[in-house]
Design a protein around this motif. Structure first.
Motif, PDB file in Angstrom:
ATOM      1  N   LEU A 396       0.806  -1.050   0.066  1.00  0.00           N
ATOM      2  CA  LEU A 396       0.027   0.106   0.021  1.00  0.00           C
ATOM      3  C   LEU A 396       0.925   1.244  -0.061  1.00  0.00           C
ATOM      4  CD1 LEU A 396      -3.140   0.263   2.068  1.00  0.00           C
ATOM      5  CD2 LEU A 396      -1.883   2.233   1.814  1.00  0.00           C
ATOM      6  N   ARG A 397       1.913   1.199   1.006  1.00  0.00           N
ATOM      7  CA  ARG A 397       2.660   2.320   1.000  1.00  0.00           C
ATOM      8  C   ARG A 397       3.513   2.700  -0.209  1.00  0.00           C
ATOM      9  NH1 ARG A 397       3.638   0.826   6.356  1.00  0.00           N
ATOM     10  NH2 ARG A 397       3.028   2.740   7.939  1.00  0.00           N
ATOM     11  N   ASP A 398       4.092   1.770  -0.888  1.00  0.00           N
ATOM     12  CA  ASP A 398       4.754   1.804  -2.186  1.00  0.00           C
ATOM     13  C   ASP A 398       3.681   2.371  -3.261  1.00  0.00           C
ATOM     14  OD1 ASP A 398       6.955   0.831  -1.108  1.00  0.00           O
ATOM     15  OD2 ASP A 398       7.131  -0.797  -2.010  1.00  0.00           O
ATOM     16  N   ARG A 399       2.493   2.006  -3.499  1.00  0.00           N
ATOM     17  CA  ARG A 399       1.817   2.263  -4.371  1.00  0.00           C
ATOM     18  C   ARG A 399       1.373   3.867  -4.141  1.00  0.00           C
ATOM     19  NH1 ARG A 399       1.057   1.070  -9.123  1.00  0.00           N
ATOM     20  NH2 ARG A 399      -1.291   0.324  -9.228  1.00  0.00           N
ATOM     21  N   ARG A 400       1.165   3.977  -3.028  1.00  0.00           N
ATOM     22  CA  ARG A 400       0.492   5.501  -2.635  1.00  0.00           C
ATOM     23  C   ARG A 400       1.923   6.405  -2.942  1.00  0.00           C
ATOM     24  NH1 ARG A 400      -3.276   7.504  -3.369  1.00  0.00           N
ATOM     25  NH2 ARG A 400      -3.425   9.005  -1.569  1.00  0.00           N
ATOM     26  N   ALA A 401       2.979   6.000  -2.887  1.00  0.00           N
ATOM     27  CA  ALA A 401       4.359   6.729  -3.087  1.00  0.00           C
ATOM     28  C   ALA A 401       4.445   7.083  -4.620  1.00  0.00           C
ATOM     29  CB  ALA A 401       5.615   5.995  -2.433  1.00  0.00           C
ATOM     30  N   PRO A 406      -4.200   2.298  -4.620  1.00  0.00           N
ATOM     31  CA  PRO A 406      -4.383   0.779  -4.503  1.00  0.00           C
ATOM     32  C   PRO A 406      -5.539   0.426  -3.647  1.00  0.00           C
ATOM     33  CG  PRO A 406      -2.926   1.600  -2.769  1.00  0.00           C
ATOM     34  CD  PRO A 406      -3.389   2.932  -3.642  1.00  0.00           C
ATOM     35  N   ARG A 407      -6.642   0.248  -4.426  1.00  0.00           N
ATOM     36  CA  ARG A 407      -7.846  -0.085  -3.661  1.00  0.00           C
ATOM     37  C   ARG A 407      -7.787  -1.507  -3.307  1.00  0.00           C
ATOM     38  NH1 ARG A 407     -12.756   1.734  -2.965  1.00  0.00           N
ATOM     39  NH2 ARG A 407     -12.513   3.757  -4.018  1.00  0.00           N
ATOM     40  N   ALA A 408      -7.389  -2.529  -4.228  1.00  0.00           N
ATOM     41  CA  ALA A 408      -7.184  -3.784  -3.918  1.00  0.00           C
ATOM     42  C   ALA A 408      -6.365  -4.262  -2.831  1.00  0.00           C
ATOM     43  CB  ALA A 408      -6.630  -4.531  -4.977  1.00  0.00           C
ATOM     44  N   ALA A 409      -5.513  -3.524  -2.324  1.00  0.00           N
ATOM     45  CA  ALA A 409      -4.653  -3.604  -1.367  1.00  0.00           C
ATOM     46  C   ALA A 409      -5.484  -3.207   0.037  1.00  0.00           C
ATOM     47  CB  ALA A 409      -3.288  -2.836  -1.303  1.00  0.00           C
ATOM     48  N   THR A 466      -5.606  10.966   3.614  1.00  0.00           N
ATOM     49  CA  THR A 466      -7.127  11.054   3.563  1.00  0.00           C
ATOM     50  C   THR A 466      -7.728  10.162   2.326  1.00  0.00           C
ATOM     51  OG1 THR A 466      -6.723  12.869   2.099  1.00  0.00           O
ATOM     52  CG2 THR A 466      -6.881  13.553   4.242  1.00  0.00           C
ATOM     53  N   TRP A 467      -6.762   9.883   1.306  1.00  0.00           N
ATOM     54  CA  TRP A 467      -7.473   8.667   0.537  1.00  0.00           C
ATOM     55  C   TRP A 467      -7.684   7.400   1.227  1.00  0.00           C
ATOM     56  CZ3 TRP A 467      -5.946   4.214  -1.046  1.00  0.00           C
ATOM     57  CH2 TRP A 467      -6.422   3.290  -2.068  1.00  0.00           C
ATOM     58  N   LEU A 468      -6.807   7.195   1.882  1.00  0.00           N
ATOM     59  CA  LEU A 468      -6.960   5.926   2.386  1.00  0.00           C
ATOM     60  C   LEU A 468      -7.840   5.748   3.537  1.00  0.00           C
ATOM     61  CD1 LEU A 468      -5.761   2.875   3.054  1.00  0.00           C
ATOM     62  CD2 LEU A 468      -4.103   3.971   4.714  1.00  0.00           C
ATOM     63  N   ARG A 469      -7.987   6.763   4.473  1.00  0.00           N
ATOM     64  CA  ARG A 469      -9.144   6.694   5.569  1.00  0.00           C
ATOM     65  C   ARG A 469     -10.199   6.743   4.926  1.00  0.00           C
ATOM     66  NH1 ARG A 469      -7.894  11.275   7.130  1.00  0.00           N
ATOM     67  NH2 ARG A 469      -6.413  10.653   8.872  1.00  0.00           N
ATOM     68  N   SER A 470     -10.526   7.228   3.790  1.00  0.00           N
ATOM     69  CA  SER A 470     -12.091   7.298   3.145  1.00  0.00           C
ATOM     70  C   SER A 470     -12.261   6.003   2.421  1.00  0.00           C
ATOM     71  CB  SER A 470     -12.023   8.596   2.179  1.00  0.00           C
ATOM     72  OG  SER A 470     -13.238   8.476   1.354  1.00  0.00           O
ATOM     73  N   THR A 471     -11.141   5.607   1.811  1.00  0.00           N
ATOM     74  CA  THR A 471     -11.550   4.100   1.277  1.00  0.00           C
ATOM     75  C   THR A 471     -11.730   3.117   2.250  1.00  0.00           C
ATOM     76  OG1 THR A 471     -10.135   4.880  -0.633  1.00  0.00           O
ATOM     77  CG2 THR A 471     -10.509   2.443  -0.383  1.00  0.00           C
ATOM     78  N   LEU A 472     -11.115   2.978   3.355  1.00  0.00           N
ATOM     79  CA  LEU A 472     -11.138   2.141   4.471  1.00  0.00           C
ATOM     80  C   LEU A 472     -12.548   2.225   4.915  1.00  0.00           C
ATOM     81  CD1 LEU A 472      -7.577   2.174   6.346  1.00  0.00           C
ATOM     82  CD2 LEU A 472      -8.505   0.257   4.801  1.00  0.00           C
ATOM     83  N   ARG A 473     -13.079   3.383   5.242  1.00  0.00           N
ATOM     84  CA  ARG A 473     -14.417   3.592   5.507  1.00  0.00           C
ATOM     85  C   ARG A 473     -15.598   3.079   4.810  1.00  0.00           C
ATOM     86  NH1 ARG A 473     -12.942   9.107   7.381  1.00  0.00           N
ATOM     87  NH2 ARG A 473     -14.024   9.693   5.718  1.00  0.00           N
ATOM     88  N   ASP A 474     -15.128   3.244   3.420  1.00  0.00           N
ATOM     89  CA  ASP A 474     -16.257   2.715   2.587  1.00  0.00           C
ATOM     90  C   ASP A 474     -16.003   1.211   2.439  1.00  0.00           C
ATOM     91  OD1 ASP A 474     -16.828   5.212   1.924  1.00  0.00           O
ATOM     92  OD2 ASP A 474     -15.852   5.325  -0.001  1.00  0.00           O
TER      93      ASP A 474
END
Length: 482
Positions: A396-401, A406-409, A466-474
Protein backbone atom coordinates in the motif's frame (compact mmCIF):
# COMPACT_ATOMS: atom_id res chain seq x y z
CA UNK A 1 -2.05 -49.68 17.36
CA UNK A 2 1.77 -49.93 17.45
CA UNK A 3 3.47 -46.54 17.43
CA UNK A 4 6.02 -45.34 14.88
CA UNK A 5 9.54 -45.57 16.33
CA UNK A 6 12.91 -47.20 15.61
CA UNK A 7 11.58 -50.61 16.58
CA UNK A 8 8.53 -50.51 14.31
CA UNK A 9 10.22 -48.61 11.45
CA UNK A 10 11.78 -51.79 9.92
CA UNK A 11 8.28 -53.19 9.42
CA UNK A 12 7.59 -50.49 6.82
CA UNK A 13 8.27 -50.94 3.13
CA UNK A 14 8.30 -48.17 0.52
CA UNK A 15 5.49 -48.00 -2.01
CA UNK A 16 3.74 -45.42 -4.15
CA UNK A 17 2.04 -43.71 -1.22
CA UNK A 18 4.84 -44.21 1.35
CA UNK A 19 8.36 -42.73 1.15
CA UNK A 20 10.95 -43.82 3.74
CA UNK A 21 14.34 -42.38 4.73
CA UNK A 22 17.35 -44.33 3.52
CA UNK A 23 18.88 -44.38 7.00
CA UNK A 24 18.39 -42.95 10.47
CA UNK A 25 20.77 -41.23 12.90
CA UNK A 26 23.01 -43.53 14.88
CA UNK A 27 22.28 -43.68 18.59
CA UNK A 28 24.38 -40.93 20.20
CA UNK A 29 25.05 -39.15 16.90
CA UNK A 30 25.89 -35.46 17.27
CA UNK A 31 23.65 -32.69 15.98
CA UNK A 32 24.98 -30.29 13.39
CA UNK A 33 21.79 -28.19 13.63
CA UNK A 34 19.73 -26.93 16.55
CA UNK A 35 16.31 -25.65 15.59
CA UNK A 36 14.39 -23.24 17.85
CA UNK A 37 10.62 -23.58 17.46
CA UNK A 38 10.09 -27.12 16.18
CA UNK A 39 6.47 -26.77 15.17
CA UNK A 40 4.66 -28.21 12.18
CA UNK A 41 6.23 -25.83 9.65
CA UNK A 42 9.83 -26.76 10.41
CA UNK A 43 9.00 -30.46 10.39
CA UNK A 44 7.33 -30.12 6.97
CA UNK A 45 9.94 -27.79 5.48
CA UNK A 46 13.56 -27.41 6.64
CA UNK A 47 13.72 -30.90 8.17
CA UNK A 48 12.48 -32.40 4.89
CA UNK A 49 15.04 -30.56 2.76
CA UNK A 50 17.80 -31.43 5.24
CA UNK A 51 16.87 -35.12 4.99
CA UNK A 52 17.00 -34.96 1.20
CA UNK A 53 20.40 -33.26 1.38
CA UNK A 54 21.78 -35.91 3.74
CA UNK A 55 20.55 -38.70 1.50
CA UNK A 56 21.91 -37.03 -1.65
CA UNK A 57 25.42 -36.63 -0.21
CA UNK A 58 25.78 -39.24 2.52
CA UNK A 59 26.94 -36.50 4.91
CA UNK A 60 25.19 -37.52 8.13
CA UNK A 61 26.68 -34.84 10.38
CA UNK A 62 23.60 -32.67 10.00
CA UNK A 63 21.03 -34.30 12.26
CA UNK A 64 18.69 -31.86 13.97
CA UNK A 65 17.97 -31.27 17.64
CA UNK A 66 14.64 -29.49 17.90
CA UNK A 67 13.77 -27.10 20.71
CA UNK A 68 10.13 -26.65 21.61
CA UNK A 69 9.70 -23.15 22.96
CA UNK A 70 6.47 -22.84 24.91
CA UNK A 71 5.35 -26.31 25.93
CA UNK A 72 6.56 -29.89 26.02
CA UNK A 73 3.91 -31.10 23.56
CA UNK A 74 6.15 -31.66 20.52
CA UNK A 75 8.81 -33.33 22.65
CA UNK A 76 6.17 -35.58 24.17
CA UNK A 77 4.93 -36.45 20.68
CA UNK A 78 8.32 -37.24 19.17
CA UNK A 79 10.46 -38.55 22.03
CA UNK A 80 8.56 -41.89 22.26
CA UNK A 81 8.96 -42.14 18.46
CA UNK A 82 12.74 -41.61 18.53
CA UNK A 83 12.21 -38.37 16.58
CA UNK A 84 10.44 -40.12 13.68
CA UNK A 85 7.29 -38.59 12.23
CA UNK A 86 5.34 -38.40 8.99
CA UNK A 87 4.65 -35.57 6.57
CA UNK A 88 1.31 -36.31 4.94
CA UNK A 89 1.56 -34.61 1.57
CA UNK A 90 -1.92 -33.88 0.23
CA UNK A 91 -2.93 -32.96 -3.30
CA UNK A 92 -6.16 -33.21 -5.31
CA UNK A 93 -4.74 -36.44 -6.77
CA UNK A 94 -4.36 -38.08 -3.36
CA UNK A 95 -2.08 -38.31 -0.33
CA UNK A 96 1.47 -39.54 0.11
CA UNK A 97 3.21 -40.17 3.44
CA UNK A 98 6.88 -39.25 3.86
CA UNK A 99 8.56 -40.59 7.00
CA UNK A 100 11.18 -38.10 8.22
CA UNK A 101 14.16 -39.24 10.27
CA UNK A 102 16.22 -36.04 10.43
CA UNK A 103 15.22 -35.03 13.96
CA UNK A 104 17.54 -36.78 16.41
CA UNK A 105 15.91 -35.43 19.57
CA UNK A 106 13.55 -32.75 20.84
CA UNK A 107 14.26 -30.69 23.97
CA UNK A 108 11.98 -28.68 26.24
CA UNK A 109 14.32 -26.12 27.85
CA UNK A 110 12.17 -25.61 30.94
CA UNK A 111 13.17 -29.15 31.87
CA UNK A 112 16.33 -29.71 29.78
CA UNK A 113 18.24 -26.43 29.79
CA UNK A 114 21.57 -28.01 30.65
CA UNK A 115 21.32 -30.31 27.65
CA UNK A 116 20.53 -27.34 25.38
CA UNK A 117 23.41 -25.32 26.83
CA UNK A 118 25.79 -28.17 26.09
CA UNK A 119 24.59 -28.50 22.52
CA UNK A 120 24.84 -24.78 21.78
CA UNK A 121 28.43 -24.79 23.08
CA UNK A 122 29.44 -27.93 21.15
CA UNK A 123 31.74 -27.20 18.14
CA UNK A 124 29.97 -30.04 16.29
CA UNK A 125 26.98 -27.71 16.12
CA UNK A 126 27.47 -25.30 13.22
CA UNK A 127 23.97 -24.01 12.45
CA UNK A 128 21.01 -22.74 14.46
CA UNK A 129 17.73 -22.35 12.57
CA UNK A 130 14.55 -20.70 13.84
CA UNK A 131 10.80 -20.73 13.18
CA UNK A 132 9.29 -18.89 16.14
CA UNK A 133 6.67 -16.80 14.21
CA UNK A 134 6.77 -13.05 13.73
CA UNK A 135 5.67 -12.31 17.30
CA UNK A 136 8.29 -14.63 18.79
CA UNK A 137 11.06 -12.10 18.09
CA UNK A 138 9.51 -9.59 20.50
CA UNK A 139 10.23 -6.49 18.47
CA UNK A 140 9.08 -2.95 19.02
CA UNK A 141 7.22 -1.03 16.34
CA UNK A 142 10.53 0.33 15.01
CA UNK A 143 11.88 -3.20 14.57
CA UNK A 144 14.32 -3.13 17.49
CA UNK A 145 14.28 -5.58 20.37
CA UNK A 146 11.63 -4.73 22.95
CA UNK A 147 13.82 -4.46 26.04
CA UNK A 148 10.73 -3.85 28.17
CA UNK A 149 9.11 -7.11 27.15
CA UNK A 150 8.92 -9.19 30.37
CA UNK A 151 10.61 -12.24 28.87
CA UNK A 152 13.38 -10.24 27.21
CA UNK A 153 13.94 -8.16 30.34
CA UNK A 154 14.16 -11.32 32.46
CA UNK A 155 16.68 -12.85 30.05
CA UNK A 156 18.86 -9.74 30.19
CA UNK A 157 18.66 -9.42 33.96
CA UNK A 158 19.09 -13.11 34.71
CA UNK A 159 22.82 -13.33 34.14
CA UNK A 160 24.71 -15.80 31.99
CA UNK A 161 23.87 -18.70 34.30
CA UNK A 162 20.07 -18.21 34.25
CA UNK A 163 17.81 -20.16 31.93
CA UNK A 164 16.60 -17.83 29.15
CA UNK A 165 13.02 -18.03 27.88
CA UNK A 166 12.74 -15.77 24.82
CA UNK A 167 14.03 -16.90 21.41
CA UNK A 168 16.54 -14.06 21.14
CA UNK A 169 17.56 -14.58 24.77
CA UNK A 170 18.15 -18.31 24.20
CA UNK A 171 20.22 -17.54 21.14
CA UNK A 172 22.32 -14.81 22.74
CA UNK A 173 22.89 -16.68 26.00
CA UNK A 174 23.75 -19.79 24.01
CA UNK A 175 26.38 -17.80 22.13
CA UNK A 176 27.88 -16.68 25.44
CA UNK A 177 28.19 -20.32 26.46
CA UNK A 178 29.78 -21.03 23.09
CA UNK A 179 32.33 -18.27 23.69
CA UNK A 180 33.26 -19.82 27.05
CA UNK A 181 33.71 -23.17 25.30
CA UNK A 182 36.17 -21.74 22.76
CA UNK A 183 34.05 -19.56 20.46
CA UNK A 184 33.52 -21.86 17.47
CA UNK A 185 31.87 -20.12 14.47
CA UNK A 186 28.12 -20.33 14.02
CA UNK A 187 25.56 -19.62 11.30
CA UNK A 188 22.07 -18.53 12.40
CA UNK A 189 19.32 -19.08 9.82
CA UNK A 190 15.99 -17.34 10.42
CA UNK A 191 13.14 -19.09 8.59
CA UNK A 192 10.26 -16.81 9.59
CA UNK A 193 8.32 -14.41 7.40
CA UNK A 194 10.24 -11.24 8.19
CA UNK A 195 11.61 -8.88 5.56
CA UNK A 196 15.42 -9.29 5.45
CA UNK A 197 15.01 -11.82 8.25
CA UNK A 198 18.73 -12.44 8.66
CA UNK A 199 19.44 -8.74 9.12
CA UNK A 200 16.48 -8.43 11.49
CA UNK A 201 17.67 -11.26 13.71
CA UNK A 202 21.27 -10.04 13.70
CA UNK A 203 20.07 -6.62 14.88
CA UNK A 204 17.90 -8.13 17.62
CA UNK A 205 20.77 -10.24 18.98
CA UNK A 206 23.02 -7.17 18.91
CA UNK A 207 20.35 -5.18 20.75
CA UNK A 208 20.33 -7.90 23.41
CA UNK A 209 24.12 -7.83 23.61
CA UNK A 210 24.17 -4.05 23.97
CA UNK A 211 21.80 -4.26 26.96
CA UNK A 212 24.18 -6.53 28.90
CA UNK A 213 26.84 -5.30 31.34
CA UNK A 214 29.71 -3.63 29.49
CA UNK A 215 32.21 -6.49 29.57
CA UNK A 216 29.64 -9.06 28.45
CA UNK A 217 28.34 -6.70 25.76
CA UNK A 218 31.82 -6.14 24.34
CA UNK A 219 32.66 -9.86 24.34
CA UNK A 220 29.41 -10.97 22.69
CA UNK A 221 29.49 -8.19 20.09
CA UNK A 222 33.08 -9.06 19.16
CA UNK A 223 32.08 -12.71 18.73
CA UNK A 224 29.13 -11.71 16.54
CA UNK A 225 31.38 -9.55 14.37
CA UNK A 226 34.08 -12.17 13.91
CA UNK A 227 32.39 -15.57 13.97
CA UNK A 228 28.62 -15.42 13.32
CA UNK A 229 26.65 -15.06 10.09
CA UNK A 230 22.93 -14.42 9.68
CA UNK A 231 21.94 -15.27 6.09
CA UNK A 232 18.49 -14.15 5.01
CA UNK A 233 16.03 -16.71 3.68
CA UNK A 234 12.65 -17.11 2.04
CA UNK A 235 10.54 -20.13 2.98
CA UNK A 236 7.33 -21.35 1.39
CA UNK A 237 5.07 -24.31 2.00
CA UNK A 238 1.44 -24.46 3.10
CA UNK A 239 1.27 -26.43 6.35
CA UNK A 240 -2.27 -26.50 7.77
CA UNK A 241 -3.11 -27.63 11.27
CA UNK A 242 -3.26 -31.41 11.61
CA UNK A 243 -6.73 -32.85 12.24
CA UNK A 244 -7.90 -36.17 13.62
CA UNK A 245 -8.96 -37.10 10.08
CA UNK A 246 -5.37 -36.48 8.92
CA UNK A 247 -4.01 -38.71 11.69
CA UNK A 248 -6.48 -41.43 10.74
CA UNK A 249 -5.38 -41.19 7.10
CA UNK A 250 -1.76 -41.46 8.22
CA UNK A 251 -2.55 -44.57 10.24
CA UNK A 252 -4.19 -46.06 7.18
CA UNK A 253 -1.04 -45.61 5.10
CA UNK A 254 1.56 -46.48 7.76
CA UNK A 255 -0.31 -49.12 9.68
CA UNK A 256 1.25 -47.39 12.71
CA UNK A 257 0.23 -44.65 15.12
CA UNK A 258 2.06 -41.32 14.59
CA UNK A 259 1.42 -38.64 17.23
CA UNK A 260 3.76 -36.23 15.41
CA UNK A 261 2.20 -36.34 11.94
CA UNK A 262 2.04 -33.02 10.06
CA UNK A 263 0.25 -32.12 6.83
CA UNK A 264 1.60 -30.19 3.84
CA UNK A 265 1.01 -29.40 0.19
CA UNK A 266 3.37 -30.83 -2.48
CA UNK A 267 4.93 -27.42 -3.21
CA UNK A 268 8.14 -26.64 -1.30
CA UNK A 269 10.55 -23.70 -1.66
CA UNK A 270 13.52 -22.48 0.36
CA UNK A 271 15.78 -19.68 -0.90
CA UNK A 272 18.90 -19.07 1.21
CA UNK A 273 21.52 -16.34 1.04
CA UNK A 274 24.94 -17.95 0.56
CA UNK A 275 26.62 -16.42 3.61
CA UNK A 276 27.78 -19.06 6.12
CA UNK A 277 30.36 -18.98 8.90
CA UNK A 278 31.20 -22.70 8.49
CA UNK A 279 30.27 -25.61 6.27
CA UNK A 280 26.58 -26.39 5.73
CA UNK A 281 24.33 -29.18 4.46
CA UNK A 282 24.09 -29.46 0.68
CA UNK A 283 20.62 -28.00 0.91
CA UNK A 284 20.58 -27.23 -2.81
CA UNK A 285 20.66 -31.00 -3.41
CA UNK A 286 17.59 -31.26 -1.19
CA UNK A 287 15.62 -28.74 -3.25
CA UNK A 288 16.72 -25.40 -1.79
CA UNK A 289 18.08 -22.52 -3.85
CA UNK A 290 21.28 -20.76 -2.76
CA UNK A 291 21.49 -17.16 -3.96
CA UNK A 292 23.43 -14.00 -3.30
CA UNK A 293 20.27 -11.88 -3.00
CA UNK A 294 17.17 -13.22 -1.29
CA UNK A 295 15.36 -9.86 -1.27
CA UNK A 296 13.49 -10.17 -4.61
CA UNK A 297 12.26 -13.69 -3.73
CA UNK A 298 11.30 -12.61 -0.24
CA UNK A 299 9.35 -9.53 -1.32
CA UNK A 300 7.60 -11.51 -4.07
CA UNK A 301 6.47 -14.14 -1.59
CA UNK A 302 5.53 -11.79 1.25
CA UNK A 303 3.42 -9.52 -0.90
CA UNK A 304 2.00 -12.07 -3.36
CA UNK A 305 1.50 -15.26 -1.39
CA UNK A 306 1.29 -13.95 2.17
CA UNK A 307 -0.63 -10.82 1.22
CA UNK A 308 -3.17 -12.82 -0.74
CA UNK A 309 -3.34 -15.45 2.00
CA UNK A 310 -4.27 -12.88 4.64
CA UNK A 311 -6.76 -11.19 2.34
CA UNK A 312 -8.43 -14.50 1.56
CA UNK A 313 -8.50 -15.38 5.26
CA UNK A 314 -10.20 -12.18 6.41
CA UNK A 315 -12.63 -11.92 3.50
CA UNK A 316 -13.34 -15.66 3.59
CA UNK A 317 -13.99 -15.74 7.32
CA UNK A 318 -16.29 -12.72 7.09
CA UNK A 319 -18.30 -14.52 4.39
CA UNK A 320 -18.57 -17.68 6.45
CA UNK A 321 -15.93 -19.81 4.73
CA UNK A 322 -14.15 -22.18 7.09
CA UNK A 323 -11.15 -22.95 4.85
CA UNK A 324 -8.92 -21.07 2.44
CA UNK A 325 -9.87 -23.41 -0.40
CA UNK A 326 -13.55 -22.60 0.21
CA UNK A 327 -12.70 -18.88 0.16
CA UNK A 328 -10.92 -19.33 -3.19
CA UNK A 329 -14.05 -21.08 -4.43
CA UNK A 330 -16.05 -17.91 -3.76
CA UNK A 331 -15.81 -15.87 -7.01
CA UNK A 332 -15.92 -12.51 -5.24
CA UNK A 333 -13.22 -13.42 -2.73
CA UNK A 334 -11.03 -14.95 -5.46
CA UNK A 335 -11.41 -11.81 -7.57
CA UNK A 336 -10.29 -9.67 -4.64
CA UNK A 337 -7.12 -11.76 -4.32
CA UNK A 338 -6.52 -11.63 -8.09
CA UNK A 339 -6.96 -7.85 -8.10
CA UNK A 340 -4.54 -7.49 -5.19
CA UNK A 341 -1.82 -9.44 -6.99
CA UNK A 342 -2.31 -7.97 -10.47
CA UNK A 343 -3.17 -4.36 -9.70
CA UNK A 344 -1.16 -3.57 -6.58
CA UNK A 345 1.46 -6.22 -5.76
CA UNK A 346 3.13 -6.90 -9.12
CA UNK A 347 3.75 -3.18 -9.87
CA UNK A 348 5.85 -2.98 -6.66
CA UNK A 349 8.07 -6.00 -7.44
CA UNK A 350 11.27 -6.72 -9.32
CA UNK A 351 11.07 -10.25 -10.69
CA UNK A 352 13.76 -12.64 -9.39
CA UNK A 353 15.85 -14.23 -12.12
CA UNK A 354 13.80 -16.69 -14.16
CA UNK A 355 10.49 -15.79 -12.49
CA UNK A 356 7.30 -14.76 -14.28
CA UNK A 357 5.39 -12.72 -11.69
CA UNK A 358 2.00 -13.21 -13.34
CA UNK A 359 2.50 -16.99 -13.53
CA UNK A 360 3.75 -17.03 -9.94
CA UNK A 361 0.59 -15.26 -8.81
CA UNK A 362 -1.64 -17.76 -10.59
CA UNK A 363 0.36 -20.65 -9.10
CA UNK A 364 -0.21 -19.19 -5.64
CA UNK A 365 -3.97 -19.09 -6.14
CA UNK A 366 -3.98 -22.64 -7.55
CA UNK A 367 -2.16 -23.83 -4.43
CA UNK A 368 -4.69 -22.08 -2.20
CA UNK A 369 -7.50 -23.83 -4.08
CA UNK A 370 -6.22 -27.30 -3.08
CA UNK A 371 -9.27 -28.82 -1.34
CA UNK A 372 -7.14 -31.50 0.31
CA UNK A 373 -5.65 -28.86 2.61
CA UNK A 374 -8.11 -27.86 5.31
CA UNK A 375 -6.27 -24.60 5.98
CA UNK A 376 -8.68 -22.74 8.24
CA UNK A 377 -9.33 -19.06 7.60
CA UNK A 378 -9.27 -18.20 11.30
CA UNK A 379 -5.87 -19.87 11.64
CA UNK A 380 -4.40 -17.65 8.90
CA UNK A 381 -6.16 -14.66 10.50
CA UNK A 382 -4.08 -15.08 13.67
CA UNK A 383 -1.50 -12.45 14.65
CA UNK A 384 -2.75 -9.89 12.15
CA UNK A 385 -1.12 -7.00 13.99
CA UNK A 386 2.27 -8.62 13.27
CA UNK A 387 1.48 -9.78 9.74
CA UNK A 388 -0.36 -6.79 8.28
CA UNK A 389 2.66 -4.43 8.03
CA UNK A 390 4.67 -7.08 6.17
CA UNK A 391 1.97 -8.56 3.97
CA UNK A 392 -0.19 -5.59 2.91
CA UNK A 393 0.96 -2.23 4.24
CA UNK A 394 4.28 -2.25 2.38
CA UNK A 395 2.43 -2.75 -0.90
CA UNK A 396 0.00 0.00 0.00
CA UNK A 397 2.77 2.44 0.90
CA UNK A 398 4.74 1.77 -2.27
CA UNK A 399 1.68 2.25 -4.47
CA UNK A 400 0.73 5.48 -2.70
CA UNK A 401 4.30 6.77 -3.05
CA UNK A 402 3.96 6.16 -6.79
CA UNK A 403 0.76 8.19 -6.96
CA UNK A 404 -1.59 5.19 -7.33
CA UNK A 405 -4.82 4.50 -5.50
CA UNK A 406 -4.33 0.86 -4.38
CA UNK A 407 -7.93 -0.06 -3.72
CA UNK A 408 -7.27 -3.81 -3.89
CA UNK A 409 -4.66 -3.59 -1.12
CA UNK A 410 -7.00 -1.36 0.87
CA UNK A 411 -9.69 -4.04 0.63
CA UNK A 412 -7.40 -6.49 2.44
CA UNK A 413 -6.71 -3.95 5.20
CA UNK A 414 -10.42 -3.15 5.50
CA UNK A 415 -11.19 -6.88 5.75
CA UNK A 416 -8.80 -7.10 8.70
CA UNK A 417 -10.56 -4.17 10.36
CA UNK A 418 -13.99 -5.69 9.78
CA UNK A 419 -12.69 -8.99 11.14
CA UNK A 420 -11.46 -7.27 14.33
CA UNK A 421 -14.89 -5.63 14.76
CA UNK A 422 -16.72 -8.95 14.27
CA UNK A 423 -17.29 -11.75 16.75
CA UNK A 424 -14.90 -14.11 14.94
CA UNK A 425 -12.00 -15.61 16.97
CA UNK A 426 -9.33 -12.99 17.73
CA UNK A 427 -5.92 -14.51 18.42
CA UNK A 428 -3.33 -11.75 18.39
CA UNK A 429 -0.56 -10.38 20.66
CA UNK A 430 -2.56 -7.11 20.74
CA UNK A 431 -5.96 -8.81 21.07
CA UNK A 432 -7.08 -6.94 24.21
CA UNK A 433 -6.21 -3.53 22.82
CA UNK A 434 -7.71 -4.23 19.39
CA UNK A 435 -10.90 -5.60 20.92
CA UNK A 436 -11.28 -2.48 23.05
CA UNK A 437 -10.91 -0.32 19.97
CA UNK A 438 -13.21 -2.13 17.56
CA UNK A 439 -14.88 -5.33 18.78
CA UNK A 440 -18.65 -5.00 18.68
CA UNK A 441 -18.60 -1.49 17.20
CA UNK A 442 -20.90 -0.86 14.24
CA UNK A 443 -19.93 2.57 12.90
CA UNK A 444 -17.33 2.10 10.10
CA UNK A 445 -15.93 5.57 10.76
CA UNK A 446 -15.22 4.73 14.41
CA UNK A 447 -13.75 1.32 13.54
CA UNK A 448 -11.37 2.78 10.97
CA UNK A 449 -10.33 5.81 13.03
CA UNK A 450 -9.67 3.71 16.12
CA UNK A 451 -7.64 1.04 14.38
CA UNK A 452 -5.70 3.45 12.15
CA UNK A 453 -4.57 5.09 15.36
CA UNK A 454 -2.58 2.02 16.40
CA UNK A 455 0.84 3.42 15.57
CA UNK A 456 2.63 0.10 16.08
CA UNK A 457 0.74 -1.21 13.04
CA UNK A 458 0.10 1.80 10.79
CA UNK A 459 2.90 4.17 11.75
CA UNK A 460 2.47 7.91 11.54
CA UNK A 461 2.11 8.23 7.76
CA UNK A 462 -0.89 6.08 6.89
CA UNK A 463 -3.35 7.70 9.33
CA UNK A 464 -2.60 11.03 7.58
CA UNK A 465 -3.58 9.66 4.15
CA UNK A 466 -7.07 11.05 3.50
CA UNK A 467 -7.65 8.81 0.46
CA UNK A 468 -6.81 5.72 2.50
CA UNK A 469 -9.01 6.74 5.43
CA UNK A 470 -11.98 7.40 3.15
CA UNK A 471 -11.47 4.18 1.19
CA UNK A 472 -11.18 2.09 4.34
CA UNK A 473 -14.41 3.56 5.72
CA UNK A 474 -16.23 2.73 2.48
CA UNK A 475 -14.86 -0.81 2.34
CA UNK A 476 -15.51 -1.57 6.01
CA UNK A 477 -19.10 -0.31 5.57
CA UNK A 478 -19.52 -2.53 2.49
CA UNK A 479 -18.11 -5.59 4.21
CA UNK A 480 -20.21 -5.12 7.32
CA UNK A 481 -23.34 -4.58 5.25
CA UNK A 482 -22.82 -8.03 3.74
Amino acid sequence: MTRLDRTSFPTLAPRADLVLPAHLPEQGASSGIVHLGIGAFHRAHQAVITQRAIEATGDDSWWITGVTQRSASVRDQLAPQDGLYTVLEKSPEGSRAHVIGTVREVLFPAEQQERLDALLADPALRIVTLTVTEKGYRRRGDGRLDLEDPLVAADIAGGSGAAPVSAVGRLARGMQGRIRAGGAPLTVVCCDNLTANGEVLSRLVRDFAAALPAAEAEELTAYLDAHVRFPSTMVDRIVPATTEADRAEGRGILGLEDAGLVVAEPFLQWVIEGDFATDRPAWEQGGAQITQDVAPFELMKLRTLNGAHSTLAYLGALRGHETISAAVGDPQVLQAARDLIAEDVIPTLTAPDGTDLVAYGETVLERFANPALAHRTVQIAMDGSQKLPLRLLGTLRDRRAGGAEPRAAAVGVAAWMAYIASDLPLDDPMATRLADLARGRTDPRVIVENLLGVQEIFGEDLPEDTWLRSTLRDEVARLRAR
